[in-house]
Write a protein that holds these residues in place. Sequence first.
Motif, PDB file in Angstrom:
ATOM      1  N   ALA A 273       0.919  -1.097   0.009  1.00 33.30           N
ATOM      2  CA  ALA A 273       0.058   0.032   0.004  1.00 33.30           C
ATOM      3  C   ALA A 273       0.793   1.122  -0.029  1.00 33.30           C
ATOM      4  N   GLY A 274       1.992   1.143  -0.797  1.00 37.22           N
ATOM      5  CA  GLY A 274       2.882   2.389  -0.745  1.00 37.22           C
ATOM      6  C   GLY A 274       3.588   2.727   0.581  1.00 37.22           C
ATOM      7  N   ARG A 275       3.711   1.885   1.419  1.00 32.12           N
ATOM      8  CA  ARG A 275       4.593   2.137   2.571  1.00 32.12           C
ATOM      9  C   ARG A 275       5.458   0.891   2.743  1.00 32.12           C
ATOM     10  N   ARG A 276       6.789   1.439   3.076  1.00 34.76           N
ATOM     11  CA  ARG A 276       7.849   0.488   3.521  1.00 34.76           C
ATOM     12  C   ARG A 276       7.610  -0.171   4.786  1.00 34.76           C
ATOM     13  N   LEU A 277       7.663  -1.560   4.891  1.00 39.05           N
ATOM     14  CA  LEU A 277       7.121  -2.184   5.993  1.00 39.05           C
ATOM     15  C   LEU A 277       8.479  -2.965   6.511  1.00 39.05           C
ATOM     16  N   ALA A 278       9.294  -3.344   5.687  1.00 36.78           N
ATOM     17  CA  ALA A 278      10.555  -3.943   6.236  1.00 36.78           C
ATOM     18  C   ALA A 278      11.472  -3.796   5.358  1.00 36.78           C
ATOM     19  N   GLU A 279      12.924  -3.789   5.980  1.00 38.36           N
ATOM     20  CA  GLU A 279      14.025  -3.943   4.971  1.00 38.36           C
ATOM     21  C   GLU A 279      15.048  -4.761   5.734  1.00 38.36           C
TER      22      GLU A 279
ATOM     23  N   LEU B 269      12.013  -2.991  11.010  1.00 36.42           N
ATOM     24  CA  LEU B 269      10.434  -3.102  10.645  1.00 36.42           C
ATOM     25  C   LEU B 269      10.001  -1.808  10.897  1.00 36.42           C
ATOM     26  N   PHE B 270       8.814  -1.492   9.949  1.00 38.55           N
ATOM     27  CA  PHE B 270       8.083  -0.241  10.212  1.00 38.55           C
ATOM     28  C   PHE B 270       6.833  -0.127  10.481  1.00 38.55           C
ATOM     29  N   GLU B 271       6.366   0.854  11.144  1.00 36.59           N
ATOM     30  CA  GLU B 271       4.773   0.859  11.277  1.00 36.59           C
ATOM     31  C   GLU B 271       3.988   1.338  10.044  1.00 36.59           C
ATOM     32  N   ALA B 272       2.618   0.663  10.321  1.00 35.29           N
ATOM     33  CA  ALA B 272       1.682   0.992   9.103  1.00 35.29           C
ATOM     34  C   ALA B 272       0.369   0.558   9.958  1.00 35.29           C
TER      35      ALA B 272
ATOM     36  N   THR C 234      -2.320  -0.643   8.902  1.00 34.49           N
ATOM     37  CA  THR C 234      -3.009  -2.037   8.704  1.00 34.49           C
ATOM     38  C   THR C 234      -2.073  -3.242   8.957  1.00 34.49           C
ATOM     39  N   GLU C 235      -0.902  -2.775   9.790  1.00 35.21           N
ATOM     40  CA  GLU C 235       0.073  -4.044   9.821  1.00 35.21           C
ATOM     41  C   GLU C 235       0.472  -4.019  11.399  1.00 35.21           C
ATOM     42  N   GLU C 236       1.162  -4.914  11.797  1.00 32.54           N
ATOM     43  CA  GLU C 236       1.376  -5.196  13.175  1.00 32.54           C
ATOM     44  C   GLU C 236       2.892  -5.526  13.448  1.00 32.54           C
ATOM     45  N   LEU C 237       3.439  -5.629  12.132  1.00 30.39           N
ATOM     46  CA  LEU C 237       5.119  -6.136  12.154  1.00 30.39           C
ATOM     47  C   LEU C 237       5.793  -5.520  13.225  1.00 30.39           C
ATOM     48  N   ASP C 238       5.517  -4.293  13.681  1.00 35.63           N
ATOM     49  CA  ASP C 238       6.502  -3.764  14.727  1.00 35.63           C
ATOM     50  C   ASP C 238       6.275  -4.427  15.860  1.00 35.63           C
ATOM     51  N   ARG C 239       4.964  -5.073  16.184  1.00 38.58           N
ATOM     52  CA  ARG C 239       4.995  -5.738  17.462  1.00 38.58           C
ATOM     53  C   ARG C 239       5.995  -7.161  17.533  1.00 38.58           C
ATOM     54  N   LEU C 240       6.574  -7.339  16.465  1.00 40.52           N
ATOM     55  CA  LEU C 240       7.613  -8.359  16.421  1.00 40.52           C
ATOM     56  C   LEU C 240       9.033  -7.703  16.174  1.00 40.52           C
ATOM     57  N   ALA C 241       9.238  -6.608  16.838  1.00 37.47           N
ATOM     58  CA  ALA C 241      10.638  -5.842  16.928  1.00 37.47           C
ATOM     59  C   ALA C 241      11.585  -7.077  17.333  1.00 37.47           C
TER      60      ALA C 241
END
Lengths: 266, 266, 266, 266
Positions: free
Chosen positions: A162-168, A230-233, A235-242
């Motif tokens: 959705a046009g947002r960087r989520l992970a690198e 990991l980045f915030e977005a 509709t995502e919760e990836l950053d909870r798994l930091a």
Amino acid sequence: MPDTRKPAGFFFPRTATGRSSIVPPPPWHYSGELLTVEYRTDPARVAELLPPPLELADEDPGAVAFLWADWQSCSDSFEELLDPVRSQYKEAFVVVRCKYRGETYSRCVYIWVDQDFALVRGYHQGYPKKLGEIWMTRPVAVGRAGPRLREGGRFGATLSAAGRRLAEAELTLSGPSETGGFVNALPMLHHRLMPAIESDGSDSLHEIVTMRGYDVELGPAFHGEPKLRLFEAPTEELDRLAPDELIAGYYRSVGTSWRGGTTLES
Amino acid sequence: MPDTRKPAGFFFPRTATGRSSIVPPPPWHYSGELLTVEYRTDPARVAELLPPPLELADEDPGAVAFLWADWQSCSDSFEELLDPVRSQYKEAFVVVRCKYRGETYSRCVYIWVDQDFALVRGYHQGYPKKLGEIWMTRPVAVGRAGPRLREGGRFGATLSAAGRRLAEAELTLSGPSETGGFVNALPMLHHRLMPAIESDGSDSLHEIVTMRGYDVELGPAFHGEPKLRLFEAPTEELDRLAPDELIAGYYRSVGTSWRGGTTLES
Amino acid sequence: MPDTRKPAGFFFPRTATGRSSIVPPPPWHYSGELLTVEYRTDPARVAELLPPPLELADEDPGAVAFLWADWQSCSDSFEELLDPVRSQYKEAFVVVRCKYRGETYSRCVYIWVDQDFALVRGYHQGYPKKLGEIWMTRPVAVGRAGPRLREGGRFGATLSAAGRRLAEAELTLSGPSETGGFVNALPMLHHRLMPAIESDGSDSLHEIVTMRGYDVELGPAFHGEPKLRLFEAPTEELDRLAPDELIAGYYRSVGTSWRGGTTLES
Amino acid sequence: MPDTRKPAGFFFPRTATGRSSIVPPPPWHYSGELLTVEYRTDPARVAELLPPPLELADEDPGAVAFLWADWQSCSDSFEELLDPVRSQYKEAFVVVRCKYRGETYSRCVYIWVDQDFALVRGYHQGYPKKLGEIWMTRPVAVGRAGPRLREGGRFGATLSAAGRRLAEAELTLSGPSETGGFVNALPMLHHRLMPAIESDGSDSLHEIVTMRGYDVELGPAFHGEPKLRLFEAPTEELDRLAPDELIAGYYRSVGTSWRGGTTLES
């Protein structure tokens, strides 16, 4: 269940010939490149992704694998390989481990792909796929525009949706490895879900399944020093798994085939 | 079925907060533009898309509607409207009618969309969605670069998937219309399908469902002279539904909401 | 300069018929929707984008307009309107003002579009276009999934490139407006540049040009309360133009045509 | 030409730091895979693409190469390799030969790429680039989902633009080859063009340039049996270059670097 497969087709749409199916019938063959970053997060953040009766793994319960993969895949007709828009896709996914009925499994909790056939094939296998934009550095054999697959080679991998960087991620190879990691190495335990059309909070389909590939053929593995952001977005919760601690990174070519899995609970 | 909704979320992935779900919970609200081409094909080609016990409609059994839609949609939070990558999508779809238990229904047999949330929301509703590239001329109120929404206005609509043009339509408006067509005007009758993970030819989910929107709000409708071209592709069968006779074309703005449907058979 | 237009075509590739040109010949007609956020930044940050002899505008030299536009465009053949993949595109762009030879001009310093014909057409006009992913909320007339074009209507607009979110805006309409803003309201002053193929630091093409549209037709304008967020990215400098103070936001439909401009210096 | 490079940047936009430039400064390094189909068409169809004083090559004047390439590229900073959205792209292109001032050159007459930096970098070099969707089968070393890079390996390659399939190729490898073909093997002769902003039929930039890479590093080459299909499209003329006779196909890995070219005429 009666034979309701008239019209024909492995998946929808079911039609006169069956060739419109969004996914061709199994077996499916895969050849690809995998870049893996393994790390530890707070085990409570893994536990919150495990519906009962799934439990945390006994050992290293906070271990997570973030994987990037660049695949070529096909059916037994192999015709998709000559029309590569039907065979190539990339994916990025997050795997944890869990315990179920006394056994330890791998489990994919988040995953993004860039083609519809891969998305729906994943639904068949219990992967909670979304669309994303996935990039991975490729190793090269000639020229200066790429790492060599050997010590010192540096690889990057990114995920956006959705046009947002989520992970690198970055990986600098240190040398050959016996393995490609341990978190994604077990049979998978997935839920296959479809909410009831009544939208009443129940599921029409709610299965626990397990599966694994066959005829696995592995290229040489490399381990290395990883980085992961990991980045915030919204509709995502990836950053909870930091990441609390990085374990290692791996790069390997993988070939595998898949025909089906086993329903454990429904 | 027990409450298995821990972790939370309407659809997958199910997580700590539920906000990662690929589709937010219903109700879903839609506002969009519909361009419809209605035509007749060989009824045998419609029949081959109807699994028993579905039968051809008694009247005009070869009638087909090919629709293009440009939608904005959102959940009851309305937050998607301010991040339009989460609310806008286009779709192109083919609707026929069928008879089931003595009632006549509309039924979507082919459909393409351009966003993942719309794809999976469609699976919830029984639409056999694939990804595609959909374009529709927009009416304009100022300048020369677009038709006006009135007699003489000319609209184009195209559909491509996997880099191949699948369908092209044109519509020249003739004047106001009482209706937006009859083929897509009935409650929908869909199958919701998921092959068993054993890939043994059986389905784990195989439901016949019906549904329709509520709070429908219609803009003025226009009818016109349509053109329609369907093209061959190796994984599509659109050309089996070739037009024998064009009936009419329509253009209309539509607003509707959707909360759920009814399982008729499972 | 001799007639070198054999083979034929307004732009490249030049061919037997000319119809392969990435851009059809002018005039070009445009109809679209514009969402504008005007604000003030540090004038030094505007000045650093103005090559001598351009200078800051005398009045309000730190004024910036960030615009989102959803366009339909076509040539004098109007054929692109019926194949809308050739006529529709979105863009997001940043405009400042500058002084040149005693006159004040508007000047586009950053711009992203989502189609190649719009990219290259922009190069003809001196816009420094890149590809991006642009989204804008659309006003609707029926249903709940969109704002109405009147007081209280809320619009969102976003820009991403290379999988990174670069900018986000919101606009809540307050009421009708006499204007659509002042920063993008003057004739444009652009540089047209092409580095020498020797890559020696010189430019083979280095022009200062001015241009504006004709036959401008404006829909009613609305002003409102804007929000704007700009994000960092490794290949962008948008965050150097951070807002110190928001001025106002606008929404308006615009029609215009364009045939050519004037070379001021080369 | 005065130093007008304040603000900074190799290409536009020119800014405070120069890092916003759509293309980083040369040298540029490339590593990639090339699939080539060589064939003969009617020489008159080649001649119509050659502006005077360019002439047909003396030998085999109807020879054409249709190439697909999957590239990784970077600047001297090599930073793009770790953010592969900035380094990877695919292209498909058509090359003929021509004679100019007594020398024979290669010349690209049509080309499509899938990233903006590659598009504009091509404009710097005189390639008439458009955006397209390009796919190529990848050779693999493990698993069943791909050909091996040896006799019998079968590769597919496709090109689409604006949602239309433009070209399809197949190549079955026969064995090792001394060369990767002869049509694209000479220094390139390109025009660099920019129509005057007055849109009066003249060009502001109209150069004849030549260029070639340096530090070329070649992987082993394979030749094979090709197939090629070209399709009609309203804005393309590829079908005018229809194959009369197929010559051969090639597959090879290529590394090269590029710093600049030479202006022959302006």
